[in-house]
Design a protein around this motif. Structure first.
Motif, mmCIF file in Angstrom:
data_model
loop_
_atom_site.group_PDB
_atom_site.id
_atom_site.type_symbol
_atom_site.label_atom_id
_atom_site.label_comp_id
_atom_site.label_asym_id
_atom_site.label_seq_id
_atom_site.Cartn_x
_atom_site.Cartn_y
_atom_site.Cartn_z
ATOM 1 N N ILE A 160 52.120 28.171 42.662
ATOM 2 C CA ILE A 160 50.825 27.991 41.987
ATOM 3 C C ILE A 160 50.997 28.536 40.580
ATOM 4 N N LYS A 161 50.715 27.737 39.587
ATOM 5 C CA LYS A 161 51.046 28.104 38.211
ATOM 6 C C LYS A 161 49.803 28.159 37.325
ATOM 7 N N ASP A 162 49.699 29.243 36.565
ATOM 8 C CA ASP A 162 48.700 29.395 35.494
ATOM 9 C C ASP A 162 47.268 29.148 35.976
ATOM 10 N N ASN A 205 46.941 36.109 30.373
ATOM 11 C CA ASN A 205 45.718 36.071 31.185
ATOM 12 C C ASN A 205 45.675 34.920 32.191
ATOM 13 N N LYS A 206 46.801 34.324 32.469
ATOM 14 C CA LYS A 206 46.891 33.309 33.516
ATOM 15 C C LYS A 206 47.775 33.846 34.638
ATOM 16 N N GLY A 262 51.609 24.955 47.654
ATOM 17 C CA GLY A 262 50.796 25.093 46.452
ATOM 18 C C GLY A 262 49.760 24.015 46.282
ATOM 19 N N GLU A 263 49.527 23.202 47.317
ATOM 20 C CA GLU A 263 48.517 22.142 47.225
ATOM 21 C C GLU A 263 47.130 22.723 47.473
ATOM 22 N N THR A 276 42.622 36.608 39.923
ATOM 23 C CA THR A 276 42.943 38.028 39.801
ATOM 24 C C THR A 276 44.155 38.368 40.648
ATOM 25 N N TYR A 277 44.237 37.785 41.837
ATOM 26 C CA TYR A 277 45.386 37.990 42.707
ATOM 27 C C TYR A 277 45.424 36.873 43.743
ATOM 28 N N PHE A 278 46.511 36.840 44.516
ATOM 29 C CA PHE A 278 46.671 35.865 45.596
ATOM 30 C C PHE A 278 46.871 36.612 46.904
#
Length: 410
Positions: A78-80, A66-67, A123-124, A84-86
């Motif tokens: 981008i982690k965990d 669920n992550k 990812g910042e 829902t989406y990117f």
């Protein structure tokens, strides 16, 4: 301004036409886990994830316990996260959480049920807070960008207000605010990327039109006018969501039958099967399944026709075969990835996907033992087409390319 799911999906679909990268990364399934490989099947990201969603720019959303994590090319940036989406928008990534999927669907994709955060491609996290909707004005450019080094951000806050800002990518902060706390906005991209216009409400709730002119990657000038000055220009334009992209041209495929039962040509099939799949956009708990719906055929454009015991698709007005009569079964499969006519054709136990453009064969895939559906056109590189495969029980298996390379191992 309400951001509908339909417009969002259409805008996402339009990105496939501009994919130009030479290296292609694909979703690879091993057993019941997903990872990422190159186009030859060499693993880049290990198959450790429960689910994978495929973008258009060698980007993926993967889920585990669920992550959600976001993969760009060959790296997890981008982690965990609780998303829902990117959404990949050129120099930015937007992490989107659908707070209530049922209400979101019933509302036709209202931004009121979203929570979004902005990231750069490293990812910042940016902006320091979440919004109901983040729109990068130049986020899906198909040509030379309007701005370089900066970006226009239209933000919709949790207080149901809109604001427009200029964001400096190097400084990673907002350097100018054009307006805030507008109840409604109406964007105009007619002259983009030379200029951009937006109607908003000032602090007195008076409507104004802001026009920004661009030159050499910068804002050259800005002009504000009371809305009455440009009222005729915006005649009958309601305050609504911005136009992300025009819908694709109407497919000259199989049209809906007219009222009343038409006369049936000789050797024509009266029913046709439409193949599709459940699109797991915001409901990841539902299993993806192939669906085939049989409908009454219509004979004004074309129809399935038998000849010598085999089936083809015959064009009425052109008096020629679009799909030659050499198959045991044919399904219509106009889908997300094609704007012309698509068919799944079966010969014995083998399936192929037949794509017709301008009333002629564009290409046909290699044979598959499983049922293929067109998923991405020109995925990562022009001419590289990605397909989904479904087993005899109509369950989703994995992905393949048009040449028959399957990205799945048991």
């Amino acid at each position: 301004m309400k951001k509908s799911l339909y417009l969002l999906i259409l805008s996402i679909i339009s990105l496939s036409l501009t994919a130009q990268d030479s290296q292609v990364y694909v979703p690879f399934r091993i057993g019941d886990k997903f990872g990422v490989s190159d186009e030859n099947g060499k693993m880049i990201i290990p198959a450790n994830y429960d689910e994978i969603s495929v973008g258009y720019n060698n980007d993926f959303t993967v889920r585990k316990e669920n992550k959600a994590s976001y993969i760009l090319n060959n790296k997890i940036i981008i982690k965990d996260g609780d998303y829902t989406y990117f959404d990949n928008q050129e120099d930015f990534v937007i992490g989107v959480l659908v707070k209530n999927s049922k209400d979101f669907m019933y509302s036709n994709g209202s931004s009121d049920y979203l929570s979004e955060n902005l990231y750069n491609k490293s990812g910042e996290p940016l902006l320091g807070k979440s919004y109901n909707n983040i729109i990068v004005i130049d986020g899906r450019k198909n040509e030379k960008p309007a701005l370089t080094g900066t970006a226009l951000l239209l933000l919709y806050s949790t207080q149901n207000r809109y604001s427009l800002h200029l964001f400096d990518k190097k400084q990673k902060k907002i350097i100018k605010t054009f307006f805030e706390n507008s109840y409604e906005v109406d964007t105009n991209y007619d002259k983009f990327p030379q200029s951009f216009s937006i109607i908003y409400q000032d602090l007195n709730r008076s409507e104004k039109n802001l026009t920004l002119n661009f030159n050499n990657g910068k804002i050259e000038s800005e002009k504000r006018e009371p809305i009455k000055v440009v009222k005729d220009y915006y005649s009958d334009r309601s305050l609504s969501s911005p136009t992300y992209s025009m819908p694709p041209p109407a497919m000259e495929g199989i049209k809906m039958p007219p009222a009343g039962k038409p006369s049936i040509p000789e050797n024509a099939l009266e029913k046709i099967g439409y193949a599709d799949s459940f699109y797991r956009y915001i409901e990841p708990d539902r299993s993806e399944k192939l669906t085939i719906t049989y409908k009454d055929a219509t004979f004004d454009y074309g129809y399935l026709k038998k000849e010598n015991g085999k089936i083809g698709y015959f064009l009425v007005r052109d008096n020629k075969w679009l799909v030659p009569p050499k198959y045991d079964e044919i399904f219509s499969a106009d889908g997300h990835a094609i704007y012309e006519s698509g068919f799944v054709v079966r010969t014995g136990d083998n399936y192929q996907f037949f794509v017709a453009s301008n009333k002629n064969l564009e290409f046909i895939t290699s044979e598959f033992k499983d049922f293929p559906l067109f998923f991405r056109r020109d995925y990562g590189r022009k001419g590289f087409h990605l397909f989904k495969l479904y087993d005899k029980d109509k369950n989703f298996i994995g992905y393949a390319n048009k040449d028959g390379k399957i990205y799945y191992k048991k």
